[in-house]
Design a protein around this motif. Structure first.
Motif, mmCIF file in Angstrom:
data_model
loop_
_atom_site.group_PDB
_atom_site.id
_atom_site.type_symbol
_atom_site.label_atom_id
_atom_site.label_comp_id
_atom_site.label_asym_id
_atom_site.label_seq_id
_atom_site.Cartn_x
_atom_site.Cartn_y
_atom_site.Cartn_z
ATOM 1 N N SER A 357 0.857 -1.196 0.000
ATOM 2 C CA SER A 357 0.000 0.000 0.000
ATOM 3 C C SER A 357 0.883 1.233 0.000
ATOM 4 N N ILE A 358 0.536 2.216 -0.831
ATOM 5 C CA ILE A 358 1.347 3.422 -0.926
ATOM 6 C C ILE A 358 1.060 4.340 0.253
ATOM 7 N N THR A 359 2.088 5.004 0.765
ATOM 8 C CA THR A 359 1.890 5.976 1.839
ATOM 9 C C THR A 359 1.653 7.359 1.238
ATOM 10 N N ARG A 360 1.183 8.251 2.084
ATOM 11 C CA ARG A 360 0.906 9.611 1.624
ATOM 12 C C ARG A 360 2.184 10.311 1.150
ATOM 13 N N GLU A 361 3.296 10.087 1.849
ATOM 14 C CA GLU A 361 4.523 10.749 1.419
ATOM 15 C C GLU A 361 5.093 10.116 0.160
ATOM 16 N N GLN A 362 4.881 8.792 -0.028
ATOM 17 C CA GLN A 362 5.311 8.155 -1.267
ATOM 18 C C GLN A 362 4.482 8.655 -2.452
ATOM 19 N N VAL A 393 8.384 13.246 8.710
ATOM 20 C CA VAL A 393 8.447 13.127 7.249
ATOM 21 C C VAL A 393 9.830 12.627 6.855
ATOM 22 N N ALA A 394 9.886 11.605 6.014
ATOM 23 C CA ALA A 394 11.167 11.066 5.558
ATOM 24 C C ALA A 394 11.943 12.138 4.800
ATOM 25 N N SER A 395 13.262 12.098 4.910
ATOM 26 C CA SER A 395 14.094 13.135 4.290
ATOM 27 C C SER A 395 13.877 13.209 2.775
ATOM 28 N N TYR A 396 13.698 12.041 2.140
ATOM 29 C CA TYR A 396 13.534 12.050 0.681
ATOM 30 C C TYR A 396 12.221 12.700 0.260
ATOM 31 N N ALA A 397 11.237 12.780 1.207
ATOM 32 C CA ALA A 397 9.893 13.242 0.852
ATOM 33 C C ALA A 397 9.607 14.673 1.293
ATOM 34 N N LYS A 398 10.549 15.338 1.950
ATOM 35 C CA LYS A 398 10.251 16.663 2.501
ATOM 36 C C LYS A 398 9.902 17.686 1.407
ATOM 37 N N PRO A 420 2.315 11.419 7.242
ATOM 38 C CA PRO A 420 3.079 11.054 6.031
ATOM 39 C C PRO A 420 3.165 9.560 5.777
ATOM 40 N N SER A 421 3.174 8.743 6.837
ATOM 41 C CA SER A 421 3.310 7.295 6.645
ATOM 42 C C SER A 421 1.967 6.604 6.551
ATOM 43 N N GLY A 422 0.869 7.383 6.674
ATOM 44 C CA GLY A 422 -0.457 6.793 6.565
ATOM 45 C C GLY A 422 -0.761 6.391 5.143
#
Length: 442
Positions: A357-362, A393-398, A420-422
């Motif tokens: 499942s994709i996360t919101r930040e992905q 928030v993951a660094s790659y997604a900021k 972000p991980s939801g």
């Protein structure tokens, strides 16, 4: 007496000698002159016609004066005439150098200054100007001037551009070439034009010497939603702190194909009804069978890149994929395309995990990278510190989440979090994709 009109110069030579031959002969010569003029009245204009050349639209009085021509009217008849004005000078000003009502004897001349009138529109003007006399004789002079359109310092051609009408889900359209012309006598530095609704190539050159040109190609972006894209692409340039602009008018219309767009599990007027109708009509997302859309079901990473691949028009792909994406699977081509174009790099373990499942930040990151791949303008970066969980928030997604939140694609939750991980449901993904396409359309 048989000679016609003209000037005659002759000499009479005489030779004499004394009677009976006494003394030396004696000779002498006498010059004779006569001018034969026309009977009655006769006028002539010199010159009889004149092309005054070209002027630019909006020309000044001084510029018109520089085109001035002097015309001489000569009385070539036997009788005197009295000048009595002009007619036919609709586009030219005629001014007598001397008296407007001057009397001319045989051989005498009157002079007139002729200039284009002020405020003439673009076009070619030819007047036959008639110089009148009270004796009802006249002379004519033909004057011509061309008024050219005054070009802006910076122009684009062809203009306007109309890309016609297409239905949602259309394939990439043919590019059209636009020429940017520097019409000044100095160098101009061009800025790269951009647009949300149109793909624009890089300028062939950005430094334009006086009188030179640059080109770029333009076409509507693929995947635009149904709408009329009647707008303006502005091309900016600068020189010595002066800003110049040329406006390219572009037009493109997208129609929504006829057909059903509702699912039995999506009630009319429900939260995601309009979004689901949009993505289904657009061909980005389909149902789950049995007339169901299942808006509350989670959307996977493989499904999201497949949607973006469809939005791009499903181009041909090449290159390596990921070991956990089976050959021939529904998302194989989409994942290869996404990897080849920097939209995904997979995980640190070298896997893509298409069924996760994709996360919101992905989801925000995929959209952000696709936005950059397309060359769309990146604007409206939000300050994520306003959210209580911004630190998670993951660094790659900021940057991606900052952009997605700033543009209204991914909003905060009701309790003031980004989460972000939801996960993201199919209904939420439809809404985000709908907003993404509409924001591009603007």
């Amino acid at each position: 007496s048989s000679n016609g009109v003209g000037t005659y110069n002759r000499s009479l030579d005489m030779s004499v000698s004394f009677k009976d031959g006494d003394g030396q002969p004696y000779s002498f010569s006498t010059k004779l002159y006569a001018e034969v003029v026309e009977k009655g009245y006769a006028l002539a204009a010199d010159p009889a016609s004149k092309d005054l050349g070209k002027l630019k639209e909006g020309y000044s009085e001084k510029e018109a004066k520089e085109k001035e021509v002097t015309v001489s009217i000569q009385n070539k008849g036997a009788s005197s005439v009295r000048m009595d004005g002009v007619k036919g000078n609709d586009h030219f000003t005629v001014t007598a150098v001397g008296d407007d009502y001057e009397t001319l004897k045989n051989g005498e001349k009157a002079s007139y200054k002729i200039v284009p009138k002020q405020g003439l529109a673009v076009g070619t003007y030819t007047d036959t100007i008639t110089f009148l006399t009270r004796e009802n004789t006249n002379a004519t002079f033909k004057a011509t001037v061309v008024i050219e359109k005054k070009l802006d310092p910076l122009t684009v051609e062809p203009n306007p551009l109309d890309f016609g009408v297409a239905e949602e889900g259309y394939a990439a359209l043919t590019q059209k070439t636009v020429t940017v012309k520097n019409n000044t006598d100095y160098a101009i530095r061009l800025n790269q034009p951009t647009s949300y609704s149109y793909e624009i190539s890089l300028l062939s050159q950005t430094s334009l010497p006086a009188g030179s040109s640059a080109t770029f190609t333009i076409r509507p972006r693929t995947g635009l939603p149904a709408n009329l894209y009647d707008g303006v692409v502005e091309v900016y340039g600068s020189s010595n702190d002066n800003t110049l602009a040329a406006k390219l008018n572009v037009k493109f219309s997208v129609n929504r194909p006829a057909g059903p767009s509702t699912f039995s599990d999506v009630a009319a007027g429900s939260t995601f009804a309009a979004d689901i109708a949009y993505v289904s009509q657009k061909g980005l997302m389909s149902g789950k069978g049995g007339g169901l859309f299942k808006p509350q079901e989670s959307i996977t990473r493989g499904q999201l890149v497949t949607i973006l691949y469809r939005l791009e028009g499903q181009p041909a792909v090449s290159g390596a994929g990921f070991p956990d994406v089976a050959a021939g699977s529904y998302c194989e081509k989409a994942v290869k395309w996404a990897a080849a174009n920097g939209i995904t790099a997979g995980g640190k373990d070298g896997l893509f995990r298409p069924n996760d499942s994709i996360t919101r930040e992905q989801l925000a990151t995929f959209l952000y990278r696709y936005n950059n791949y397309k060359g769309y303008v990146v604007a409206k970066q939000a300050d994520l510190s306003a959210f209580s969980d911004s630190g998670s928030v993951a660094s790659y997604a900021k940057d991606a989440l900052s952009w997605a939140n700033g543009t209204g694609l991914v909003n905060g939750t009701s309790d003031g979090r980004l989460n972000p991980s939801g996960g993201a449901t199919r209904g939420q993904a439809a809404a985000i994709l709908h907003r993404f396409c509409v924001s591009i359309g603007r």
